[in-house]
Design an enzyme around this catalytic site. Structure first.
Site, short mmCIF file in Angstrom:
data_model
loop_
_atom_site.label_atom_id
_atom_site.label_comp_id
_atom_site.label_asym_id
_atom_site.label_seq_id
_atom_site.Cartn_x
_atom_site.Cartn_y
_atom_site.Cartn_z
N GLY A 38 43.22 83.22 37.67
CA GLY A 38 44.35 83.63 38.09
C GLY A 38 45.25 83.10 37.19
N GLY A 40 48.29 82.16 37.27
CA GLY A 40 49.16 80.80 37.82
C GLY A 40 48.06 79.64 38.20
CG ASN A 179 50.77 89.32 25.30
OD1 ASN A 179 51.65 90.22 25.23
ND2 ASN A 179 49.48 89.45 26.09
CB THR A 211 51.06 83.88 22.14
OG1 THR A 211 51.07 85.07 23.12
CG2 THR A 211 51.76 82.63 22.75
CG LEU A 212 52.55 86.54 17.04
CD1 LEU A 212 53.07 85.98 15.53
CD2 LEU A 212 52.90 87.69 17.39
N GLY A 216 48.93 83.12 15.27
CA GLY A 216 49.54 82.07 15.62
C GLY A 216 50.81 82.40 16.71
CB THR A 239 39.20 85.04 30.13
OG1 THR A 239 38.22 86.12 29.70
CG2 THR A 239 39.69 85.39 31.59
N GLY A 242 45.86 82.26 26.84
CA GLY A 242 47.28 82.51 26.86
C GLY A 242 47.73 81.38 27.71
CG ASP A 243 46.63 81.98 31.67
OD1 ASP A 243 47.67 82.71 31.49
OD2 ASP A 243 45.49 82.48 32.26
O1 RIB Z 1 44.98 85.19 32.20
C1 RIB Z 1 43.60 85.31 32.56
C2 RIB Z 1 43.68 85.58 33.73
O2 RIB Z 1 44.17 86.74 34.08
C3 RIB Z 1 42.53 85.53 34.39
O3 RIB Z 1 41.93 84.48 35.03
C4 RIB Z 1 42.37 86.55 35.72
O4 RIB Z 1 42.32 85.98 36.91
C5 RIB Z 1 43.90 86.94 35.31
O5 RIB Z 1 44.73 86.86 36.13
#
Ligand code: RIB
Length: 309
Positions: A38, A40, A179, A211-212, A216, A239, A242-243
């Protein structure tokens, strides 16, 4: 200074394949794993690992209690998470041999957030604190307006992109982290530099961090503009990259370090995250990021570092 992430918590169901299926095609996967995710939750964990006093607010079903436990174990305050009678949000994630993914999202409890629920949380935060949101929950526009009015700093990661994002009151956003695809969809521009500059004009003195991926990231804020390259890394699973970037970058910017240093640190954190499988579990801590920078910054990254003004 408190960092409030009002956002999504998802159960990530991850299927590994050599390549992603074509339309109408059925493929058997080589591996299946259940992960914590997620946007968040990932961003709250990233903030906490970077050193922030991080709070997570949002909603999960009973099936998602392990998400709450994971947050707690990783130093995130979970007092403002509410329980739903329905299912938690989940993501079906297909990852190919190059670490690239595609996803289907079931929003579940993430979309049950009401204005009353927002108010119950916001009363514990005030001027000088930061609100970070993504676009996987309901009431994003409401929260932005209310937090801005309370004098909180507002950060938005407008992801995943939906048409409604064009209607956000961007002048109330202090940090916009997104992005290239999201930037292109909001501005209609196709070149990274033009996207970043156009977005920065939509904010009222706030900063845009575009973000690219392997190219970069760009920072654009009023008269300041620069680009940092990405660290080279062997991608296993992108996955949550970016977070990871978002959490480290925001903590750096809010702590008053040079924006350039904040972006470089965030870039190192996400380089480590993509070299591991999963989302939230792959986020490195501050020490791992510092060690990585010590090893990689001078030898390679620094020498190719291209400071575009
Ligand atoms: O940014 C990655 C996330 O996007 C994953 O963990 C997924 O749950 C979605 O929310």
């Amino acid at each position: 200074m408190k960092f409030l992430v009002f956002g999504s918590m998802n159960i990530d169901r991850v299927y590994s394949l050599d390549r992603l299926p074509e339309k109408g095609e059925t493929l058997s996967c080589s591996n299946y794993e259940l992960h914590v995710g997620g946007k968040g939750l990932n961003q709250a964990v990233s903030l906490a690992k970077a050193g922030a006093l991080a709070y997570m607010a949002g909603r999960v079903g009973k099936d998602g209690m392990f998400l709450v436990d994971f947050l707690k174990k990783n130093g995130v305050n979970t007092d403002f998470i509410e329980l739903s009678d329905g299912f938690s949000g989940h993501a079906v994630i297909e990852v190919d041999g190059e670490g690239q993914n595609q996803m289907i999202l079931f929003p579940g409890a993430n979309r049950e957030i009401t204005p009353d629920a927002c108010e119950r949380v916001l009363e514990h935060f005030g001027s000088g604190d930061l609100l970070l949101m993504q676009y996987e929950t309901s009431q994003v526009e409401y929260m932005i307006q209310r937090a801005h009015k309370k004098g909180m700093k507002v950060a938005l990661n407008p992801s995943p992109y939906v048409k409604k994002l064009k209607e956000i009151e961007y002048s109330q956003v202090d940090y916009l982290i997104l992005n290239e695809f999201e930037g292109m969809s909001i501005t209609g521009e196709t070149e990274a530099q033009k996207i970043a500059i156009k977005l920065s004009k939509m904010l009222d003195g706030g900063a845009v961090i575009l973000t690219l991926g392997a190219d970069g990231a760009i920072y654009a804020c009023e008269n300041e503009y620069f680009r940092v390259p990405a660290f080279e890394t062997q991608a296993v699973d992108t996955t949550g990259a970016g977070d990871t970037f978002t959490g480290f970058c925001l903590y750096g910017l809010m702590s008053g370090i040079e924006p350039e240093k904040a972006l470089i640190t965030a870039s190192a954190a996400s380089a480590i995250a993509v070299s591991r499988a999963g989302a939230a579990e792959t986020i490195p801590d501050k020490k791992a990021v510092e060690d990585f920078l010590e090893k990689n910054f001078d030898n390679g990254f620094h020498s190719v570092y291209n400071h575009e003004k």
